[in-house]
Design a protein around this motif. Structure first.
Motif, PDB file in Angstrom:
ATOM      1  N   LEU A 140       0.833  -1.206   0.000  1.00  0.00           N
ATOM      2  CA  LEU A 140       0.000   0.000   0.000  1.00  0.00           C
ATOM      3  C   LEU A 140       0.868   1.257   0.000  1.00  0.00           C
ATOM      4  CD1 LEU A 140      -2.625  -1.070   2.667  1.00  0.00           C
ATOM      5  CD2 LEU A 140      -2.922  -1.031   0.182  1.00  0.00           C
ATOM      6  N   GLY A 141       0.397   2.290  -0.704  1.00  0.00           N
ATOM      7  CA  GLY A 141       1.034   3.594  -0.684  1.00  0.00           C
ATOM      8  C   GLY A 141       2.395   3.639  -1.356  1.00  0.00           C
ATOM      9  N   PHE A 142       3.089   4.800  -1.158  1.00  0.00           N
ATOM     10  CA  PHE A 142       4.385   4.986  -1.817  1.00  0.00           C
ATOM     11  C   PHE A 142       5.432   3.996  -1.322  1.00  0.00           C
ATOM     12  CE2 PHE A 142       4.812   7.754   1.873  1.00  0.00           C
ATOM     13  CZ  PHE A 142       6.126   7.576   2.270  1.00  0.00           C
ATOM     14  N   VAL A 143       5.346   3.576  -0.060  1.00  0.00           N
ATOM     15  CA  VAL A 143       6.279   2.563   0.441  1.00  0.00           C
ATOM     16  C   VAL A 143       5.983   1.230  -0.242  1.00  0.00           C
ATOM     17  CG1 VAL A 143       7.022   1.243   2.469  1.00  0.00           C
ATOM     18  CG2 VAL A 143       6.690   3.719   2.650  1.00  0.00           C
ATOM     19  N   GLY A 144       4.718   0.884  -0.341  1.00  0.00           N
ATOM     20  CA  GLY A 144       4.314  -0.373  -0.968  1.00  0.00           C
ATOM     21  C   GLY A 144       4.687  -0.465  -2.434  1.00  0.00           C
ATOM     22  N   ARG A 145       4.693   0.693  -3.099  1.00  0.00           N
ATOM     23  CA  ARG A 145       5.088   0.740  -4.513  1.00  0.00           C
ATOM     24  C   ARG A 145       6.610   0.857  -4.668  1.00  0.00           C
ATOM     25  NH1 ARG A 145       0.634   4.221  -4.321  1.00  0.00           N
ATOM     26  NH2 ARG A 145       2.011   6.041  -4.329  1.00  0.00           N
ATOM     27  N   GLU A 146       7.341   0.798  -3.542  1.00  0.00           N
ATOM     28  CA  GLU A 146       8.802   0.908  -3.511  1.00  0.00           C
ATOM     29  C   GLU A 146       9.299   2.236  -4.067  1.00  0.00           C
ATOM     30  OE1 GLU A 146      11.055  -2.664  -4.462  1.00  0.00           O
ATOM     31  OE2 GLU A 146       9.210  -3.839  -4.274  1.00  0.00           O
ATOM     32  N   GLU A 147       8.517   3.284  -3.831  1.00  0.00           N
ATOM     33  CA  GLU A 147       8.904   4.639  -4.238  1.00  0.00           C
ATOM     34  C   GLU A 147       9.636   5.366  -3.110  1.00  0.00           C
ATOM     35  OE1 GLU A 147       5.192   6.431  -5.286  1.00  0.00           O
ATOM     36  OE2 GLU A 147       4.936   5.177  -7.062  1.00  0.00           O
ATOM     37  N   GLY A 148       9.506   4.859  -1.890  1.00  0.00           N
ATOM     38  CA  GLY A 148      10.121   5.544  -0.761  1.00  0.00           C
ATOM     39  C   GLY A 148      10.286   4.631   0.434  1.00  0.00           C
ATOM     40  N   VAL A 149      10.960   5.171   1.442  1.00  0.00           N
ATOM     41  CA  VAL A 149      11.239   4.458   2.683  1.00  0.00           C
ATOM     42  C   VAL A 149      10.947   5.419   3.833  1.00  0.00           C
ATOM     43  CG1 VAL A 149      13.698   5.090   2.566  1.00  0.00           C
ATOM     44  CG2 VAL A 149      12.985   3.123   3.928  1.00  0.00           C
ATOM     45  N   VAL A 150      10.496   4.853   4.961  1.00  0.00           N
ATOM     46  CA  VAL A 150      10.155   5.645   6.140  1.00  0.00           C
ATOM     47  C   VAL A 150      10.813   5.004   7.359  1.00  0.00           C
ATOM     48  CG1 VAL A 150       8.272   6.551   7.578  1.00  0.00           C
ATOM     49  CG2 VAL A 150       7.903   6.196   5.131  1.00  0.00           C
ATOM     50  N   ALA A 151      11.254   5.843   8.281  1.00  0.00           N
ATOM     51  CA  ALA A 151      11.776   5.348   9.561  1.00  0.00           C
ATOM     52  C   ALA A 151      11.148   6.145  10.695  1.00  0.00           C
ATOM     53  CB  ALA A 151      13.287   5.479   9.618  1.00  0.00           C
ATOM     54  N   TYR A 152      10.823   5.432  11.768  1.00  0.00           N
ATOM     55  CA  TYR A 152      10.306   6.027  13.001  1.00  0.00           C
ATOM     56  C   TYR A 152      11.265   5.657  14.123  1.00  0.00           C
ATOM     57  CZ  TYR A 152       5.903   6.225  10.398  1.00  0.00           C
ATOM     58  OH  TYR A 152       4.946   6.457   9.447  1.00  0.00           O
ATOM     59  N   ALA A 153      11.480   6.583  15.041  1.00  0.00           N
ATOM     60  CA  ALA A 153      12.353   6.290  16.179  1.00  0.00           C
ATOM     61  C   ALA A 153      11.819   6.963  17.435  1.00  0.00           C
ATOM     62  CB  ALA A 153      13.773   6.773  15.909  1.00  0.00           C
ATOM     63  N   THR A 154      11.954   6.257  18.537  1.00  0.00           N
ATOM     64  CA  THR A 154      11.665   6.796  19.853  1.00  0.00           C
ATOM     65  C   THR A 154      12.932   6.620  20.685  1.00  0.00           C
ATOM     66  OG1 THR A 154       9.350   6.140  19.655  1.00  0.00           O
ATOM     67  CG2 THR A 154      10.151   6.646  21.871  1.00  0.00           C
TER      68      THR A 154
END
Length: 163
Positions: A140-154
């Protein structure tokens, strides 16, 4: 009594052909890499933002702006070191990190131990203090289409205690 501060960070980068793919300070073999002013390491950028946010010091763009050629193609491990210096100047140290990468490919499980070691070394932590998880977005979405990457950190910070 110790003083604790918590911060969260998130970073997004477009994936493109012809760029190296740096994640957590590790070069990950892939046919695409993250596009950015620096080496575009989304995980290290999210961790930096979490550290800065915990102390209300702004964000990575404030301290290392993409309008400054000093940071053009810079190794994000250097940015993490400099962020740690800022945190240390305020009298804090990192207690632990919990992070999540969102990407469809490549599978990063084989690289996680090296990422943990790299981050732990820079921040004077043990690898047990550095959690790195990964998930897909089920196409799903731009990550699912391999158009981008996301990182979350705490990140949890603790004020130094002097005995």
């Amino acid at each position: 009594m110790s003083k604790l501060r918590i911060g969260s960070g998130v970073d997004f980068h477009q994936l493109v052909e012809g760029r190296d793919f740096w994640l957590g300070g590790v070069l990950v073999p892939h046919h695409k890499g993250a596009l950015g002013h620096s080496d575009a390491d989304v995980l290290l950028h999210a961790i930096c933002d979490a550290m800065l946010g915990a102390l209300a010091l702004g964000d990575i763009g404030l301290h290392f702006p993409d309008t400054d050629n000093t940071y053009k193609d810079i190794d994000s491990k250097i940015l993490l070191q400099r962020t740690m210096q800022l945190v240390g100047e305020k009298g804090y140290q990192v207690v632990n990190i919990d992070s999540t990468l969102c990407l469809e490919a490549p599978k990063i499980k084989p690289y996680v131990p090296q990422m943990q070691e790299t981050i732990a070394r820079i921040l004077s932590l043990t690898i047990e203090d550095v959690s790195i998880k990964a998930t897909t977005t089920e196409k799903l979405g731009f990550v699912g289409r391999e158009e981008g990457v996301v990182a979350y950190a705490t990140v949890l910070l603790e004020k130094y205690t002097i005995n």
